[in-house]
Design a protein around this motif. Structure first.
Motif, PDB file in Angstrom:
ATOM      1  N   PHE A  68       2.630 -64.308  34.345  1.00 13.57           N
ATOM      2  CA  PHE A  68       1.385 -64.731  34.118  1.00 13.57           C
ATOM      3  C   PHE A  68       0.793 -65.800  35.085  1.00 13.57           C
ATOM      4  O   PHE A  68      -0.453 -65.982  35.281  1.00 13.57           O
ATOM      5  N   MET A  69       1.663 -66.728  35.401  1.00 13.45           N
ATOM      6  CA  MET A  69       1.366 -67.729  36.557  1.00 13.45           C
ATOM      7  C   MET A  69       0.993 -66.981  37.812  1.00 13.45           C
ATOM      8  O   MET A  69       0.078 -67.438  38.347  1.00 13.45           O
ATOM      9  N   ARG A  70       1.783 -66.129  38.262  1.00 13.45           N
ATOM     10  CA  ARG A  70       1.556 -65.566  39.369  1.00 13.45           C
ATOM     11  C   ARG A  70       0.610 -64.592  39.419  1.00 13.45           C
ATOM     12  O   ARG A  70      -0.428 -64.582  40.444  1.00 13.45           O
ATOM     13  N   MET A  71       0.120 -63.997  38.359  1.00 14.49           N
ATOM     14  CA  MET A  71      -0.715 -63.260  38.266  1.00 14.49           C
ATOM     15  C   MET A  71      -2.120 -64.087  38.185  1.00 14.49           C
ATOM     16  O   MET A  71      -3.276 -63.450  39.016  1.00 14.49           O
ATOM     17  N   VAL A 170      -5.150 -57.711  39.584  1.00  8.49           N
ATOM     18  CA  VAL A 170      -5.468 -59.100  40.055  1.00  8.49           C
ATOM     19  C   VAL A 170      -6.808 -59.140  41.041  1.00  8.49           C
ATOM     20  O   VAL A 170      -7.405 -59.953  40.980  1.00  8.49           O
ATOM     21  N   THR A 171      -6.433 -58.034  41.786  1.00 12.28           N
ATOM     22  CA  THR A 171      -7.687 -57.931  42.815  1.00 12.28           C
ATOM     23  C   THR A 171      -9.299 -57.769  42.023  1.00 12.28           C
ATOM     24  O   THR A 171     -10.015 -58.268  42.730  1.00 12.28           O
ATOM     25  N   ASN A 172      -8.792 -56.928  41.117  1.00 10.37           N
ATOM     26  CA  ASN A 172     -10.444 -56.608  40.437  1.00 10.37           C
ATOM     27  C   ASN A 172     -10.818 -57.993  39.736  1.00 10.37           C
ATOM     28  O   ASN A 172     -11.823 -58.229  39.581  1.00 10.37           O
ATOM     29  N   TYR A 173     -10.053 -58.707  39.207  1.00  9.06           N
ATOM     30  CA  TYR A 173     -10.283 -59.999  38.488  1.00  9.06           C
ATOM     31  C   TYR A 173     -10.745 -60.964  39.769  1.00  9.06           C
ATOM     32  O   TYR A 173     -11.506 -61.840  39.491  1.00  9.06           O
ATOM     33  N   ARG A 174     -10.097 -60.760  40.813  1.00  9.03           N
ATOM     34  CA  ARG A 174     -10.378 -61.836  41.684  1.00  9.03           C
ATOM     35  C   ARG A 174     -11.926 -61.997  42.113  1.00  9.03           C
ATOM     36  O   ARG A 174     -12.587 -63.058  42.438  1.00  9.03           O
ATOM     37  N   GLY A 175     -12.743 -60.787  42.197  1.00  5.86           N
ATOM     38  CA  GLY A 175     -14.028 -60.858  42.537  1.00  5.86           C
ATOM     39  C   GLY A 175     -14.929 -61.401  41.389  1.00  5.86           C
ATOM     40  O   GLY A 175     -15.643 -62.392  41.524  1.00  5.86           O
ATOM     41  N   SER A 176     -14.739 -61.332  39.979  1.00  5.40           N
ATOM     42  CA  SER A 176     -15.492 -61.972  39.014  1.00  5.40           C
ATOM     43  C   SER A 176     -14.911 -63.469  38.873  1.00  5.40           C
ATOM     44  O   SER A 176     -15.766 -64.219  38.761  1.00  5.40           O
ATOM     45  N   PHE A 177     -13.661 -63.637  39.180  1.00  5.07           N
ATOM     46  CA  PHE A 177     -13.304 -65.034  39.172  1.00  5.07           C
ATOM     47  C   PHE A 177     -14.012 -66.036  40.288  1.00  5.07           C
ATOM     48  O   PHE A 177     -14.532 -67.044  40.161  1.00  5.07           O
ATOM     49  N   ASN A 178     -13.982 -65.253  41.626  1.00  2.00           N
ATOM     50  CA  ASN A 178     -14.918 -65.975  42.577  1.00  2.00           C
ATOM     51  C   ASN A 178     -16.092 -66.309  42.150  1.00  2.00           C
ATOM     52  O   ASN A 178     -16.916 -67.241  42.851  1.00  2.00           O
TER      53      ASN A 178
END
Length: 203
Positions: A68-71, A170-178
Motif C-alpha cells: 500500500f505504500m507504493r500504491m 493507481v492511475t485512475n486514482y491519480r487524477g482524483s488525487f491531483n
C-alpha cells in the motif's frame, strides 16, 4: 468493473502466511490462490451476505500481500515527495481503508466468475512482474482481462497495482488525487479520503 476488481483483489489477498506460499513465483501464487478461493466462495453462500464478515476477512488477508505504500505513492505521483512523513502515513492508511471498503461492497455481489491465470514464460531473476489473468463472467458477458503488477521483496511477491481492462487502479486514482490536492493541498486530500471512508462505513 468495480465488482470485478473487488473480486480479484479479494482472491489475490486470500493468501495463507506460509513461507512456501510467499516464495512461490507470482503466476503460480496467483493461480493457486484464485482457484482455492473460488472453491471456498462457491461453497459458502453466506459470505456474500455478511458485510462485517467480508470486511474482516479482507482486512485480515489483504494487508500482508499488497504494498500500500507504493500504491499510494504511485497514486500521488509528483505530490508524494512534498508530503510530510506524518501525512504519508495517514494517506497510506486512508487509501488502504478506501480500497478495502469500496471493494468489499463489490464482493458481496460476487457470482460465478471463473479465472484463468496466464503463466509467465521467462521470469528469471526479475524482481518485478505482471501476472495476467482473464475473468470469465456468466450470462454471456465478455471476458475481462485483469493484470497484477507485482514486486518481489524479502517477504515474497506483493501487488502494487491492478489493471482492469486496460485501466490502472493507481492511475485512475491519480487524477482524483491531483484534483483534490489542487483544491486543498495534501491536507485537503486527506480530508476527502477520510470523508469518503466515513460515507462508505455508513452504507
Amino acid at each position: 468493473m468495480k465488482k470485478l476488481l473487488g473480486v480479484m483483489i479479494f482472491l489475490l489477498s486470500y493468501l495463507f502466511v506460509f513461507p512456501a506460499w510467499s516464495m512461490m513465483e507470482p503466476d503460480r501464487l496467483v493461480d493457486k490462490t484464485v482457484q482455492e478461493v473460488l472453491d471456498i466462495i462457491g461453497k459458502d453462500d453466506k459470505i456474500g451476505e455478511d458485510k462485517e464478515r467480508m470486511l474482516d476477512l479482507i482486512e485480515n488477508k489483504i494487508l500482508p500481500h499488497f504494498n500500500f505504500m507504493r500504491m499510494t505513492s504511485l497514486a500521488m505521483g509528483k505530490h508524494w515527495s512534498s508530503a510530510a512523513p506524518e501525512q504519508k502515513n495517514v494517506l497510506v492508511e486512508e487509501f488502504k481503508t478506501l480500497l478495502v471498503r469500496t471493494y468489499s461492497n463489490a464482493l458481496t455481489t460476487y457470482r460465478d466468475e471463473t479465472v484463468k491465470v496466464n503463466p509467465i514464460r521467462d521470469l528469471g531473476n526479475k524482481a518485478d512482474a505482471t501476472v495476467r489473468t482473464i475473468v470469465h463472467q456468466g450470462g454471456g458477458k465478455q471476458p475481462v482481462p485483469i493484470d497484477y503488477s507485482m514486486e518481489k521483496g524479502s517477504d515474497g511477491w506483493k501487488v502494487y497495482d491492478v489493471t482492469v481492462a486496460g485501466v490502472s487502479l493507481v492511475t485512475n486514482y491519480r487524477g482524483s488525487f491531483n484534483s483534490q490536492i489542487r483544491k486543498g493541498g495534501i491536507d485537503g486530500l486527506i480530508k476527502a479520503l477520510s470523508d469518503k471512508n466515513r460515507s462508505l462505513e455508513g452504507k
